[in-house]
Write a protein that holds these residues in place. Structure first.
Motif, short mmCIF file in Angstrom:
data_model
loop_
_atom_site.label_atom_id
_atom_site.label_comp_id
_atom_site.label_asym_id
_atom_site.label_seq_id
_atom_site.Cartn_x
_atom_site.Cartn_y
_atom_site.Cartn_z
N ALA A 104 103.02 42.83 -11.80
CA ALA A 104 103.20 41.27 -12.23
C ALA A 104 103.85 41.42 -13.58
O ALA A 104 104.87 40.66 -13.94
CB ALA A 104 101.67 40.69 -12.63
N ALA A 105 103.97 42.65 -14.44
CA ALA A 105 104.72 42.66 -15.58
C ALA A 105 106.34 42.70 -15.32
O ALA A 105 107.10 42.22 -15.83
CB ALA A 105 104.23 43.82 -16.68
N SER A 106 106.34 43.48 -14.31
CA SER A 106 107.80 43.77 -13.87
C SER A 106 108.57 42.50 -13.06
O SER A 106 109.59 42.18 -13.39
CB SER A 106 108.03 44.82 -12.97
OG SER A 106 107.18 44.62 -11.94
N GLY A 114 108.66 34.46 -12.18
CA GLY A 114 108.27 34.62 -13.46
C GLY A 114 107.61 33.88 -14.39
O GLY A 114 106.81 33.76 -15.17
N ASP A 115 107.99 32.25 -14.04
CA ASP A 115 107.70 31.38 -14.60
C ASP A 115 105.85 30.95 -14.28
O ASP A 115 105.20 30.57 -15.00
CB ASP A 115 108.48 30.16 -14.21
CG ASP A 115 109.88 29.91 -15.01
OD1 ASP A 115 109.82 30.72 -15.73
OD2 ASP A 115 110.66 29.28 -14.25
N VAL A 116 105.68 31.29 -13.10
CA VAL A 116 104.34 31.36 -12.29
C VAL A 116 103.52 32.24 -13.19
O VAL A 116 102.35 32.15 -13.52
CB VAL A 116 104.11 31.24 -11.07
CG1 VAL A 116 102.82 31.38 -10.41
CG2 VAL A 116 105.10 30.09 -10.24
N LEU A 117 103.90 33.44 -13.45
CA LEU A 117 103.20 34.49 -13.80
C LEU A 117 103.06 34.32 -15.36
O LEU A 117 102.19 35.13 -15.78
CB LEU A 117 103.88 35.95 -13.43
CG LEU A 117 103.78 36.17 -12.03
CD1 LEU A 117 104.70 37.52 -11.73
CD2 LEU A 117 102.68 36.61 -11.64
N ARG A 118 103.90 33.51 -16.08
CA ARG A 118 103.43 33.41 -17.51
C ARG A 118 102.36 32.54 -17.73
O ARG A 118 102.22 32.15 -18.80
CB ARG A 118 105.03 33.20 -18.13
CG ARG A 118 105.99 34.24 -18.28
CD ARG A 118 106.97 33.96 -19.08
NE ARG A 118 108.01 34.90 -18.78
CZ ARG A 118 109.18 34.65 -17.93
NH1 ARG A 118 109.34 33.52 -17.17
NH2 ARG A 118 110.14 35.71 -17.81
N SER A 124 95.79 36.17 -17.17
CA SER A 124 94.49 36.71 -17.53
C SER A 124 93.71 37.24 -16.16
O SER A 124 93.17 38.27 -16.22
CB SER A 124 93.52 35.63 -18.05
OG SER A 124 93.30 34.46 -17.14
N PHE A 125 94.42 36.46 -14.99
CA PHE A 125 93.88 37.10 -13.66
C PHE A 125 94.45 38.44 -13.54
O PHE A 125 93.75 39.25 -12.98
CB PHE A 125 94.31 36.24 -12.50
CG PHE A 125 93.96 36.48 -11.24
CD1 PHE A 125 92.68 36.57 -10.76
CD2 PHE A 125 94.89 37.12 -10.50
CE1 PHE A 125 92.41 36.95 -9.50
CE2 PHE A 125 94.80 37.51 -9.20
CZ PHE A 125 93.41 37.47 -8.71
N PHE A 126 95.76 38.58 -13.47
CA PHE A 126 96.56 40.03 -13.37
C PHE A 126 95.99 41.07 -14.54
O PHE A 126 95.74 42.15 -14.13
CB PHE A 126 97.66 39.83 -13.26
CG PHE A 126 98.22 39.42 -11.98
CD1 PHE A 126 98.30 40.12 -10.86
CD2 PHE A 126 98.90 37.93 -11.70
CE1 PHE A 126 98.71 39.62 -9.70
CE2 PHE A 126 99.33 37.65 -10.72
CZ PHE A 126 99.27 38.43 -9.52
N ALA A 127 95.65 40.45 -15.34
CA ALA A 127 95.05 41.45 -16.55
C ALA A 127 93.79 42.00 -16.46
O ALA A 127 93.45 43.08 -16.80
CB ALA A 127 95.11 40.81 -17.89
N SER A 128 92.95 41.57 -15.53
CA SER A 128 91.51 41.51 -15.21
C SER A 128 91.50 42.77 -14.39
O SER A 128 90.36 43.50 -14.15
CB SER A 128 90.87 40.44 -14.88
OG SER A 128 91.04 40.05 -13.50
N PHE A 129 92.48 42.78 -13.63
CA PHE A 129 92.76 43.94 -12.52
C PHE A 129 92.92 45.55 -13.40
O PHE A 129 93.34 45.74 -14.27
CB PHE A 129 93.56 44.23 -11.61
CG PHE A 129 93.29 42.94 -10.71
CD1 PHE A 129 92.42 43.34 -9.50
CD2 PHE A 129 93.91 41.98 -10.38
CE1 PHE A 129 92.23 42.45 -8.33
CE2 PHE A 129 93.62 40.91 -9.42
CZ PHE A 129 92.87 41.25 -8.46
#
Length: 141
Positions: A104-106, A114-118, A124-129
């Motif tokens: 997700a970061a890349s 990128g706009d959706v992932l920001r 927070s969803f991807f950070a929880s993994f």
């Protein structure tokens, strides 16, 4: 330069993913799911190498994910496809969960994705993994 094994392995990974998708699309067809599982594992082995595959699937800290993933493959093989795919998905998220924040970061630098992932909820969803709050992020393989 990419070796021939890596090229063939990537093709088998894609083909295995297609068969898994078709198996789910055709109401959990056991034959397509089993073929997809075999192609996926063969492609993974050829892509990253045999020793790295064995090392990845023999890590003690990921034992729960390994057992559920291979248990799901076994359930698909004995023609219990729905329960087998649920076990496989849990095992994949458990095994590759720490890779999701890295991917997700890349992808944040890409135009549309990128706009959706920001979006804060998606971040927070991807950070929880993965690491459970650890700052040491690295690829699982």
């Amino acid at each position: 330069m990419v070796s021939d094994n890596t090229k063939i392995g990537t093709g088998l990974l894609v083909l295995g993913s297609v068969f898994l998708f078709l198996g789910v699309l055709f109401m959990f067809d056991s034959a397509l799911l089993a073929l997809g599982d075999i192609l996926f594992l063969t492609g993974l082995t050829l892509t990253i190498g045999f020793s790295r595959t064995v090392r990845f699937f023999s890590r003690r800290d990921r034992l729960r994910g390994i057992i559920t993933f291979f248990g799901g493959i076994f359930l698909v093989m004995i023609r219990w496809p729905v329960l087998g795919m649920i076990c496989q998905m849990y095992g994949l998220v458990y095994l590759f969960g720490q890779f999701f924040p890295i991917a997700a970061a890349s992808m944040k630098d890409t135009p549309v994705i990128g706009d959706v992932l920001r979006i804060p909820a998606v971040e927070s969803f991807f950070a929880s993994f993965g690491g459970g709050g650890q700052n040491t992020r690295r690829a699982p393989v």
